[in-house]
Design an enzyme around this catalytic site. Structure first.
Site, PDB file in Angstrom:
ATOM      1  N   ASP A  27     -14.460  39.856  50.126  1.00 24.11           N
ATOM      2  CA  ASP A  27     -13.305  39.251  49.444  1.00 24.11           C
ATOM      3  C   ASP A  27     -13.570  38.978  47.963  1.00 24.11           C
ATOM      4  OD1 ASP A  27     -14.743  36.858  49.354  1.00 24.11           O
ATOM      5  OD2 ASP A  27     -13.291  35.699  50.513  1.00 24.11           O
ATOM      6  N   SER A  59     -10.822  35.342  47.121  1.00 24.27           N
ATOM      7  CA  SER A  59     -11.370  34.279  47.967  1.00 24.27           C
ATOM      8  C   SER A  59     -10.273  33.407  48.535  1.00 24.27           C
ATOM      9  CB  SER A  59     -12.300  33.390  47.130  1.00 24.27           C
ATOM     10  OG  SER A  59     -13.593  33.890  47.175  1.00 24.27           O
ATOM     11  N   SER A 168     -21.768  35.432  55.129  1.00 23.25           N
ATOM     12  CA  SER A 168     -21.552  34.565  53.975  1.00 23.25           C
ATOM     13  C   SER A 168     -22.901  34.048  53.504  1.00 23.25           C
ATOM     14  CB  SER A 168     -20.649  33.387  54.359  1.00 23.25           C
ATOM     15  OG  SER A 168     -19.438  33.874  54.917  1.00 23.25           O
TER      16      SER A 168
END
Ligand code: NAG
Ligand code: NAG
Length: 329
Positions: A27, A59, A168
């Site tokens: 993203d 994001s 992440s």
């Protein structure tokens, strides 16, 4: 003798597990350091990788699917990566497996699957795995699960019946791939190598021509701790976790200086309920606070478990009527 026999065995195994067809997305944009380092790491492990990332930072878009209606507008692609006026999707001038698409992360994954994949893979090939990330910043617990564009692209892919993992990284610095130092300890290269190692573990012993890497409806959310210069945390062990446990949700507070709302983190019973999964696993939020990588297996079957739903359904019986009761209710 034993030594050489073992070596032969592992060399044979290595041949059978290499070469997944991977769609890589994220993203933070196609030009982010993490996604490009991951592209290189996956390719060096022998996978066929197609990178399709958003043209600009996307994001916090969760699973929302927004498609472009215009070409690239000012100020252009992220970090100056695409000129103003360029088509809404396109590939790197030097690498036809690196693409941008001017949409949200979930829309980017879907556009990649339906429009770009057919141009880069043969019709008898399929995508074995969607890898989303590694995001610049952690995405811990159910609140971030729905909010994160990185995870949104992963669960959209799972909904398209394709195994997907979302990654992440704790380090939230938004950086272009052109700032990669080339050092093994560059945080982007650590995240890329760990992602490739996880993919290797997922693929180990699986013949993807015969079986899926993950069951239908199932994906994996992974959170790396923070890496950075001088930080001794460079080899965090993978740790089994669940999404709930120590997870936070926003609490709104009014900033007395500005009069506008902002938030603090609140740990509630509601976000940390244990209805599914193994109840004794540690929460990913708690595990990620140490030098550990959390690994949570998620499902997109959002229906409540039978035992939890049954009393609610029974209570509502008067508005449904007995004919709607499932068999054996
Ligand atoms: C978008 O770009 C394409 C390819 O350059 C061009 O053919 C098309 O006219 C453009 N559309 C708009 C609305 O600018
Ligand atoms: C995150 O990575 C950037 C880029 O390498 C680095 O400058 C920064 O110090 C890192 N942050 C932390 C908290 O380690």
């Amino acid at each position: 003798m034993l030594r050489s026999a073992l070596f032969t065995l592992s060399a044979t195994l290595a041949v059978t597990v290499s070469g997944l067809n991977i769609l890589l997305t994220n993203d933070d944009s196609w030009a982010s350091a993490n996604v490009r380092a991951t592209y290189e790491a996956l390719k060096s492990d022998g996978h066929k990788v197609l990178l399709v990332g958003p043209a600009v930072q996307q994001s916090g878009k969760g699973g929302t699917s927004v498609f472009p209606t215009v070409n690239i507008t000012a100020p252009g692609g992220e970090f100056g990566s695409i000129p103003v006026g360029a088509p809404y999707f396109g590939h790197d001038a030097l690498d036809q497996n690196i693409w941008y698409f001017n949409g949200t992360p979930a829309a980017t994954a879907l556009f990649a699957l339906d429009v770009i994949v057919p141009t880069r893979f043969r019709t008898d090939e399929k995508i074995d795995l969607v890898v989303s990330g590694p995001n610049e910043g952690s995405n811990l617990g159910p609140f971030l699960y729905t909010l994160s564009g990185t995870i949104g692209a992963a669960y959209a892919s799972v909904e398209r019946s394709i195994p997907a993992i979302a990654l992440s990284a704790g380090n939230g610095t938004h950086r272009s791939f052109t700032t990669n130092t080339g050092s093994k300890t560059d945080p982007a290269n650590i995240a890329g190598r760990l992602t490739a190692n996880f993919v290797a573990a997922l693929a180990r012993g699986v013949n993807t021509k015969k079986s899926r890497l993950l069951p239908l409806g199932v994906g994996i959310g992974i959170n790396f701790p923070t890496f950075g210069p001088g930080n001794p945390c460079v080899a965090p062990p993978f740790t089994l976790t669940r999404l709930t446990g120590g997870a936070t949700i926003d609490k709104v507070v009014i900033n007395p200086a500005t009069g506008f709302p902002t938030f603090t983190n609140l740990v509630t019973d509601g976000i940390n309920v244990k209805l599914n999964g193994l109840h004794n696993l540690p929460g990913e939020t708690v595990v990620n606070a140490g030098c550990k990588t959390s690994v949570s297996v998620f499902s997109i079957d959002y229906d409540a478990p039978t035992a939890v739903a049954a009393p609610v359904q029974a209570h509502l019986l008067p508005i449904f009527g007995k004919s709607q009761l499932p068999h054996g209710f």
